[in-house]
Scaffold this motif. Structure first.
Motif, mmCIF file in Angstrom:
data_model
loop_
_atom_site.group_PDB
_atom_site.id
_atom_site.type_symbol
_atom_site.label_atom_id
_atom_site.label_comp_id
_atom_site.label_asym_id
_atom_site.label_seq_id
_atom_site.Cartn_x
_atom_site.Cartn_y
_atom_site.Cartn_z
ATOM 1 N N ASP A 117 -13.417 6.415 8.080
ATOM 2 C CA ASP A 117 -14.488 7.110 7.362
ATOM 3 C C ASP A 117 -15.058 8.300 8.134
ATOM 4 N N VAL A 149 0.819 -1.213 0.000
ATOM 5 C CA VAL A 149 0.000 0.000 0.000
ATOM 6 C C VAL A 149 0.855 1.265 0.000
ATOM 7 N N LYS A 199 -7.388 8.734 1.194
ATOM 8 C CA LYS A 199 -6.996 9.304 -0.091
ATOM 9 C C LYS A 199 -8.135 10.129 -0.671
ATOM 10 N N GLU A 200 -9.342 9.647 -0.516
ATOM 11 C CA GLU A 200 -10.520 10.369 -0.992
ATOM 12 C C GLU A 200 -10.726 11.666 -0.207
ATOM 13 N N ALA A 233 -5.277 -1.270 3.133
ATOM 14 C CA ALA A 233 -5.759 -0.783 1.832
ATOM 15 C C ALA A 233 -7.081 -0.014 1.946
ATOM 16 N N PRO A 234 -8.078 -0.531 2.675
ATOM 17 C CA PRO A 234 -9.354 0.195 2.782
ATOM 18 C C PRO A 234 -9.215 1.573 3.436
ATOM 19 N N THR A 235 -8.417 1.656 4.509
ATOM 20 C CA THR A 235 -8.270 2.950 5.174
ATOM 21 C C THR A 235 -7.507 3.931 4.287
ATOM 22 N N PHE A 236 -6.507 3.429 3.565
ATOM 23 C CA PHE A 236 -5.766 4.306 2.653
ATOM 24 C C PHE A 236 -6.701 4.879 1.592
ATOM 25 N N ALA A 237 -7.568 4.032 1.052
ATOM 26 C CA ALA A 237 -8.510 4.475 0.017
ATOM 27 C C ALA A 237 -9.445 5.565 0.559
ATOM 28 N N ILE A 238 -9.899 5.394 1.799
ATOM 29 C CA ILE A 238 -10.804 6.378 2.405
ATOM 30 C C ILE A 238 -10.076 7.696 2.631
ATOM 31 N N ASP A 275 -3.761 11.664 -2.251
ATOM 32 C CA ASP A 275 -2.801 10.558 -2.192
ATOM 33 C C ASP A 275 -1.556 10.905 -1.382
ATOM 34 N N THR A 297 -2.136 11.761 2.292
ATOM 35 C CA THR A 297 -2.410 10.590 3.122
ATOM 36 C C THR A 297 -1.133 9.835 3.448
#
Length: 221
Positions: free
Chosen positions: A160, A98, A130-131, A123-128, A135, A138
């Motif tokens: 989230d 990640v 990042k949004e 991965a899920p927390t990075f995606a959140i 990028d 984060t």
């Protein structure tokens, strides 16, 4: 703009406890120098071990750092830090996938407990985040405060629900890290006081306390 505001808020927060921190650190200076005097005599051996780690592969070095930090926990079944070596390597790989291998190793150095966190959350927390932050923002935020790797994607104090306070916390932890766990503990106590939060004008207690607790846990032997 968000990072600028975060830096300003972090500076403001740290400044509020600076005077108290200096008094505490000054009082501890003499005792610390005395108590740690024997360790200074062992510096050459420590330097040799560090040199050996630097020559090791990133995954090997990360595992060695974790096992050294939590050596006493390995013989305690049920301990959060009693983690098999193969699982430590798998967690490091998930973290590197990640954030990159170099960043993953640096996070482990700063917070060895990172390898005890649930890799499925990385991965899920990075995606959140990042949004929410972007990028690069984060990546910098988590590198400054690797304790965030222990945050779940959703639920109480989860990724989230992260806001500006999470970014501010990363700077606070980064600013206080050189002073060690003593200043982090002091900040923890101060931030637990509603009066301090009122003065700061920033509603960040929940996230800060959770993050500082994680940082302190990562610094514990």
């Amino acid at each position: 703009a968000l990072e600028v505001q975060a830096r300003e808020a972090a500076f403001k927060l740290v400044a509020m406890v600076a005077s108290l921190a200096l008094l505490v650190l000054h009082a501890l200076t003499t005792a610390t120098a005395f108590l740690h005097a024997p360790l200074h005599q062992k510096a050459p051996a420590h330097a040799r071990r560090r040199s050996t780690l630097l020559r090791a592969a990133p995954a090997d070095e990360a595992v060695a750092i974790f096992l050294k930090q939590y050596r006493s926990s390995q013989s305690k079944p049920g301990s959060l830090f009693a983690v098999p070596e193969d699982k430590l390597r798998a967690t490091f790989k998930a973290l590197a996938d990640v954030y990159g291998e170099a960043a993953a190793l640096e996070m482990t150095k700063r917070t060895p407990a990172s390898l005890a966190f649930d890799p499925k959350n990385f991965a899920p927390t990075f995606a959140i985040w990042k949004e929410t932050f972007g990028d690069e923002e984060t990546r910098g935020m988590v590198l400054r405060n690797p304790a965030l790797l222990g945050v779940p994607p959703s639920g109480y104090n989860a990724a989230d629900s992260a806001g500006n306070e999470t970014m501010v916390l990363s700077y606070v932890v980064a600013f206080t890290r050189p002073a060690g766990p003593v200043l982090l503990a002091l900040l923890f106590v101060c931030l637990a006081t509603p009066f301090v939060e009122g003065l700061s004008g920033t509603p960040i207690r929940a996230q800060l306390l959770a993050g500082l607790a994680g940082a302190l846990g990562g610094a514990a032997p």
